[in-house]
Design a protein around this motif. Structure first.
Motif, PDB file in Angstrom:
ATOM      1  N   GLN A   1       0.836  -1.208   0.000  1.00 30.30           N
ATOM      2  CA  GLN A   1       0.000   0.000   0.000  1.00 30.30           C
ATOM      3  C   GLN A   1       0.871   1.257   0.000  1.00 30.30           C
ATOM      4  OE1 GLN A   1      -3.653   0.303   1.704  1.00 30.30           O
ATOM      5  NE2 GLN A   1      -4.189  -1.728   0.988  1.00 30.30           N
ATOM      6  N   ASN A   2       1.955   1.248   0.767  1.00 28.71           N
ATOM      7  CA  ASN A   2       2.857   2.404   0.793  1.00 28.71           C
ATOM      8  C   ASN A   2       3.501   2.632  -0.569  1.00 28.71           C
ATOM      9  OD1 ASN A   2       2.368   3.036   3.461  1.00 28.71           O
ATOM     10  ND2 ASN A   2       4.094   1.854   4.222  1.00 28.71           N
ATOM     11  N   ILE A   3       3.931   1.565  -1.221  1.00 26.70           N
ATOM     12  CA  ILE A   3       4.539   1.674  -2.548  1.00 26.70           C
ATOM     13  C   ILE A   3       3.523   2.217  -3.540  1.00 26.70           C
ATOM     14  CG2 ILE A   3       5.444   0.335  -4.501  1.00 26.70           C
ATOM     15  CD1 ILE A   3       6.799  -1.472  -2.376  1.00 26.70           C
ATOM     16  N   THR A   4       2.320   1.677  -3.512  1.00 27.86           N
ATOM     17  CA  THR A   4       1.261   2.121  -4.417  1.00 27.86           C
ATOM     18  C   THR A   4       0.930   3.586  -4.186  1.00 27.86           C
ATOM     19  OG1 THR A   4       0.359  -0.121  -4.465  1.00 27.86           O
ATOM     20  CG2 THR A   4      -1.088   1.648  -5.196  1.00 27.86           C
ATOM     21  N   ARG A   5       0.837   3.976  -2.932  1.00 24.10           N
ATOM     22  CA  ARG A   5       0.528   5.377  -2.607  1.00 24.10           C
ATOM     23  C   ARG A   5       1.615   6.308  -3.140  1.00 24.10           C
ATOM     24  NH1 ARG A   5       2.456   8.218   1.345  1.00 24.10           N
ATOM     25  NH2 ARG A   5       3.033   6.386   2.569  1.00 24.10           N
ATOM     26  N   LYS A   6       2.878   5.940  -2.940  1.00 26.24           N
ATOM     27  CA  LYS A   6       3.991   6.766  -3.416  1.00 26.24           C
ATOM     28  C   LYS A   6       4.009   6.862  -4.942  1.00 26.24           C
ATOM     29  CE  LYS A   6       6.924   6.106   0.586  1.00 26.24           C
ATOM     30  NZ  LYS A   6       8.171   5.561   1.129  1.00 26.24           N
ATOM     31  N   GLN A   7       3.713   5.759  -5.606  1.00 30.71           N
ATOM     32  CA  GLN A   7       3.655   5.769  -7.061  1.00 30.71           C
ATOM     33  C   GLN A   7       2.535   6.681  -7.564  1.00 30.71           C
ATOM     34  OE1 GLN A   7       3.328   1.599  -7.999  1.00 30.71           O
ATOM     35  NE2 GLN A   7       5.537   1.346  -8.195  1.00 30.71           N
ATOM     36  N   ASN A   8       1.408   6.642  -6.889  1.00 25.21           N
ATOM     37  CA  ASN A   8       0.281   7.506  -7.267  1.00 25.21           C
ATOM     38  C   ASN A   8       0.607   8.974  -7.036  1.00 25.21           C
ATOM     39  OD1 ASN A   8      -1.338   5.388  -8.119  1.00 25.21           O
ATOM     40  ND2 ASN A   8      -2.334   5.150  -6.127  1.00 25.21           N
ATOM     41  N   GLU A   9       1.308   9.270  -5.943  1.00 31.85           N
ATOM     42  CA  GLU A   9       1.692  10.652  -5.668  1.00 31.85           C
ATOM     43  C   GLU A   9       2.669  11.169  -6.710  1.00 31.85           C
ATOM     44  OE1 GLU A   9       3.246  10.521  -1.686  1.00 31.85           O
ATOM     45  OE2 GLU A   9       1.254  10.411  -0.773  1.00 31.85           O
ATOM     46  N   GLN A  10       3.583  10.331  -7.145  1.00 29.51           N
ATOM     47  CA  GLN A  10       4.558  10.731  -8.147  1.00 29.51           C
ATOM     48  C   GLN A  10       3.905  10.924  -9.508  1.00 29.51           C
ATOM     49  OE1 GLN A  10       7.602   7.751  -7.982  1.00 29.51           O
ATOM     50  NE2 GLN A  10       8.518   8.591  -6.121  1.00 29.51           N
TER      51      GLN A  10
END
Length: 59
Positions: free
Chosen positions: A48-57
């Protein structure tokens, strides 16, 4: 995944010097299940953290 679970059970049986796997699971099965659930929960958090960071980028 089933192979890994079986390996853990067999390792527990060997380390505890119990005669058979059913004794191991009767006595300690709930610990193995809770450890598996905890690992799954932690991996889910990482994902979830990886997905969230990818979405923010991406935004």
């Amino acid at each position: 995944m089933d192979i890994l679970r079986q390996f853990k059970k067999e390792q527990a049986k060997a380390r505890l010097k119990l005669a058979n796997i059913s004794t191991t699971m009767d006595l300690y099965g709930h610990y193995l299940k809770s450890a598996d659930k905890e690992a799954a929960d932690r991996l889910e958090q990482v994902y979830q953290n990886i997905t969230r960071k990818q979405n923010e980028q991406a935004n």
